[in-house]
Design a protein around this motif. Structure first.
Motif, PDB file in Angstrom:
ATOM      1  N   ASP B  17       0.831  -1.204   0.000  1.00 15.38           N
ATOM      2  CA  ASP B  17       0.000   0.000   0.000  1.00 15.38           C
ATOM      3  C   ASP B  17       0.861   1.248   0.000  1.00 15.38           C
ATOM      4  O   ASP B  17       2.066   1.184   0.245  1.00 15.38           O
ATOM      5  N   ASP B  19       1.025   3.651   2.077  1.00 15.69           N
ATOM      6  CA  ASP B  19       1.650   3.968   3.358  1.00 15.69           C
ATOM      7  C   ASP B  19       2.969   3.216   3.522  1.00 15.69           C
ATOM      8  O   ASP B  19       3.890   3.705   4.159  1.00 15.69           O
ATOM      9  N   GLN B  20       3.049   2.018   2.949  1.00 13.57           N
ATOM     10  CA  GLN B  20       4.317   1.285   2.987  1.00 13.57           C
ATOM     11  C   GLN B  20       5.320   1.900   2.011  1.00 13.57           C
ATOM     12  O   GLN B  20       6.517   1.939   2.278  1.00 13.57           O
ATOM     13  N   ALA B  24       2.789   8.412   5.520  1.00 15.85           N
ATOM     14  CA  ALA B  24       2.102   9.701   5.452  1.00 15.85           C
ATOM     15  C   ALA B  24       2.857  10.817   6.153  1.00 15.85           C
ATOM     16  O   ALA B  24       2.793  11.973   5.733  1.00 15.85           O
ATOM     17  N   GLU B  25       3.596  10.491   7.200  1.00 15.42           N
ATOM     18  CA  GLU B  25       4.267  11.568   7.947  1.00 15.42           C
ATOM     19  C   GLU B  25       5.310  12.301   7.097  1.00 15.42           C
ATOM     20  O   GLU B  25       5.683  13.422   7.395  1.00 15.42           O
ATOM     21  N   SER B  46       9.913   2.566   3.162  1.00  9.45           N
ATOM     22  CA  SER B  46      10.433   2.464   4.527  1.00  9.45           C
ATOM     23  C   SER B  46       9.441   1.854   5.511  1.00  9.45           C
ATOM     24  O   SER B  46       9.804   1.522   6.628  1.00  9.45           O
ATOM     25  N   SER B  47       8.181   1.696   5.102  1.00 11.02           N
ATOM     26  CA  SER B  47       7.225   1.090   6.043  1.00 11.02           C
ATOM     27  C   SER B  47       6.843  -0.342   5.664  1.00 11.02           C
ATOM     28  O   SER B  47       5.897  -0.904   6.210  1.00 11.02           O
ATOM     29  N   CYS B  83      -2.072  -0.036  -3.489  1.00  6.69           N
ATOM     30  CA  CYS B  83      -3.415   0.226  -2.971  1.00  6.69           C
ATOM     31  C   CYS B  83      -3.356   1.296  -1.879  1.00  6.69           C
ATOM     32  O   CYS B  83      -2.299   1.574  -1.324  1.00  6.69           O
ATOM     33  N   GLY B  84      -4.521   1.865  -1.577  1.00  6.52           N
ATOM     34  CA  GLY B  84      -4.572   2.859  -0.516  1.00  6.52           C
ATOM     35  C   GLY B  84      -4.798   4.253  -1.047  1.00  6.52           C
ATOM     36  O   GLY B  84      -5.686   4.473  -1.861  1.00  6.52           O
ATOM     37  N   SER B  85      -3.962   5.170  -0.618  1.00  3.76           N
ATOM     38  CA  SER B  85      -4.251   6.582  -0.824  1.00  3.76           C
ATOM     39  C   SER B  85      -3.938   7.041  -2.244  1.00  3.76           C
ATOM     40  O   SER B  85      -3.330   6.320  -3.033  1.00  3.76           O
ATOM     41  N   ARG B  87      -1.993   9.461  -2.996  1.00  8.17           N
ATOM     42  CA  ARG B  87      -0.746  10.229  -2.996  1.00  8.17           C
ATOM     43  C   ARG B  87       0.148   9.902  -4.190  1.00  8.17           C
ATOM     44  O   ARG B  87       0.659   8.803  -4.327  1.00  8.17           O
ATOM     45  N   HIS B  89       2.855  11.067  -4.408  1.00 10.34           N
ATOM     46  CA  HIS B  89       4.182  10.962  -3.801  1.00 10.34           C
ATOM     47  C   HIS B  89       4.681   9.509  -3.835  1.00 10.34           C
ATOM     48  O   HIS B  89       5.884   9.292  -3.714  1.00 10.34           O
TER      49      HIS B  89
END
Lengths: 432, 185
Positions: B17, B19-20, B24-25, B46-47, B83-85, B87, B89
């Motif tokens: 995803d 976030d991985q 988000a931070e 990094s996640s 998957c997920g947001s 972003r 980024h």
């Protein structure tokens, strides 16, 4: 062969009479929404591509809600809000909702509804995956990235592939211990996190017809968790009443034809469903609350575009009335409107605000807050090996902060019941 | 667009995803300031839980120490990559880290769109589940037009799916370039 509601909106927005799933079309966009995380890079791409004196395609159709990283000392996060502020001032945008002013709204997906930007039959793109929330209003709404948003900002158009549609019918009535969150988590368990990739998810049935708009938004909100392009619910009297209360009129209502073709149809009876959770670390990791009850918790969280609406707090108040929380509990109203409503809306003789305060919960200011972790000083962020139960939408590794933490997703009833006992608890045990 | 991409592969599993890919931070950094944007490369992937980072063995960091570029320029993933947001980024972070191509069994829609429309990297779909066959560190060559990935040590060739209707955008280098070439802007 007939068309689904999503196909009809695609045809309308691409100025044609008939579209077929799989076909790529150019859509005319009615609203572009962005926020503090994706707004600044979108603006940077737009300026680079269209030049210094670039013109926005339609100022009235651009809506900007700073909402993600708001109450933080992080200088980079604050710089992003400042960039939005300067952009809105430079272009005299009428629909900018600045932090630190009366106009500040909080989480964009709820704010879009409250401010009357959700209009049936229209097309809304946003730089946020949960933009699909707005589909509860019989419209096409989906998330895109910064490049696509920059393209829309300059042209008002974007390409999109016509999605196949999947239909989810909930017959029967909603029992008092069940919420829309339980329904969407059940769907996710059944079809998994890529079960609706590139598809429309259409919700209908008597249990949906009985839901208020806020609960319907919980369903469409999490369409993206199944990979869905959009979630959608046809307009009915409940939709019309909400729209009239926020001053929206003169819209076009589309409905699916009886001979429309669906990729799949799932039929449920709401009366037979039970409270559920998504276990760590995926929204499709379904379990009945009964099967995980007793799991020890370190944090409870009620907030976000998914679970921080007034309806969610009404559910939580039912459980928390006259009781104390046994574990750190965060109440994060999604919007400033909801924050005000907590003080005016009552359960029995007490305001929701008083019920939560007396229960020992911490009430935070409106923003996305710890739903997506955020900067280190974000309220409610998970730390170390926290075990959290939350009304939010994602429990990926590290999503709420610490990579070592574990997050269970659940309904506001289940989270509130678990807050009272300190372990995962079925709300049926505590509902009076 | 380079048609032939050669490099070392980094293998991941299912449901990687956003976030991985980029937590988000870290989304607070500028994407347009080249120096600050290096942070995105530094924090890329990094996640990912350590045991799933660099399969089949895991515990292989994608980025070493203070670097912002990876020794791996090709990522092999399972199903539902990205998957997920929404972003952007995420593909951007992979691009800054030096990734040219991702080969996955399937993608989440927004990550796929962002990769193509932003011209960050080429998202190819594999016909078979390569994340169970290929190993992190192996060298391969990808032929984008012909849809193949060749493992160097045994010259074994695997089939990749045709990019279909987005090929023209990939070939142009992104949505804006495509739109200009086709007089849409």
């Amino acid at each position: 062969m007939g068309m689904t509601i999503t196909e009809k909106i695609f045809a309308h927005a691409s100025r044609t009479h008939k579209v077929i799933p799989g076909q790529s079309v150019w859509l005319n966009v009615d609203i572009l929404m962005t926020h503090d995380v994706c707004g600044p890079p979108t603006i940077a791409i737009w300026e680079k591509e269209f030049g210094g004196d670039a013109k926005i395609w339609d100022k009235n159709k651009v809506v900007i809600f700073p909402d993600h990283y708001i109450f933080t000392a992080n200088p980079h996060a604050n710089r992003n809000v400042e960039l939005l502020r300067q952009f809105a001032a430079k272009h005299e945008l009428p629909n900018y909702y600045d932090v630190g002013t009366e106009r500040y709204k909080g989480v964009c997906h709820l704010a879009l509804a409250e401010e009357g930007f959700n209009v049936p039959g229209t097309v809304l793109f946003g730089t946020d995956s949960h933009t699909c929330t707005s589909g509860a209003f019989g419209m096409f709404a989906t998330g895109v990235g910064n490049t696509d948003a920059a393209f829309i900002l300059g042209t008002g158009k974007i390409w999109e592939k016509v999605p196949e549609s999947m239909r989810f019918i909930f017959n029967g009535d909603m029992p008092e211990y069940l919420t829309a969150k339980d329904l969407i988590l059940r769907i996710l368990g059944d079809i998994t996190t890529d079960g609706a990739t590139y598809r429309a998810m259409e919700f209908s049935g008597s249990a949906i017809n009985q839901m208020n708009m806020l609960e319907r938004m919980t369903l469409t909100n999490m369409a993206i968790e199944a990979g869905g392009m959009n979630g959608i619910i046809a307009v009915d009297d409940i939709t019309r009443e909400y729209l009239s209360s926020v001053g929206v009129s003169g819209y076009q209502e589309f409905t699916s034809d009886s001979d429309a073709e669906y990729f799949a149809t799932y039929t449920y009876n709401a009366n037979e469903l039970v409270p559920v959770v998504a276990k760590p670390h995926s929204p499709d990791n379904l379990a009945a609350v009964r099967d995980v009850e007793g799991t020890k918790l370190t944090k409870c969280y009620i907030g976000s575009c998914t679970g921080g609406k007034l309806s969610d707090f009404h559910y939580a108040a039912k459980i928390l009335y006259g009781r104390k929380t046994a574990v750190t509990t965060f109440i994060v109203p999604a919007s400033t409107t909801v924050a005000r409503q907590l003080k005016t809306e009552k359960y029995k003789d007490a305001s929701l605000y008083d019920i939560f305060t007396e229960a020992g919960a911490y009430i935070a200011e409106s923003s996305c807050a710890a739903c997506l972790g955020g900067p280190a000083d974000t309220t409610g962020r998970s730390i170390d090996g926290d075990t959290v139960i939350s009304t939010t939408n994602r429990n990926f590794p590290g999503r709420m902060g610490s990579k070592q933490s574990s997050v269970y997703l659940a309904s506001p009833l289940t989270v509130a019941a678990s807050a009272v006992t300190g372990v995962i608890t079925d709300p049926r045990d505590l509902l009076q | 667009m380079d048609n032939l991409i050669t490099g070392k592969i980094y293998v991941l599993g299912n449901n990687i995803d956003t976030d991985q890919i980029i937590p988000a931070e870290h989304l607070v950094y500028s994407t347009s300031d080249p120096e600050e944007a290096k942070k995105y490369g530094h924090f890329a992937l990094s996640s990912v839980p350590p045991e799933e980072a660099g399969l089949p063995h895991g515990n292989l960091p994608f980025i070493h120490g203070d670097n912002y570029q990876s020794e791996y320029s090709i990522i092999i993933g399972g199903s539902n990559f990205g998957c997920g947001s929404s972003r952007e980024h995420a593909p951007f972070a992979l691009q800054v880290a030096g990734v040219k191509v991702v080969v996955a069994e399937s993608y989440a829609r927004i990550f796929y769109r962002n990769s193509v429309d932003g011209g960050f990297l080429v998202p190819m779909e594999s016909a078979e589940r390569l994340c169970d066959i290929l190993q992190t560190g192996e060298s391969v060559t990808i032929d984008i037009t012909n849809g193949t990935i060749t493992r160097h040590y045994d010259n074994r060739v695997f089939t990749l799916k045709n990019l279909g209707s987005v090929f023209a955008i990939v070939q142009s280098g992104g949505l804006f370039q495509y739109a200009r070439q086709n007089q849409l802007l």
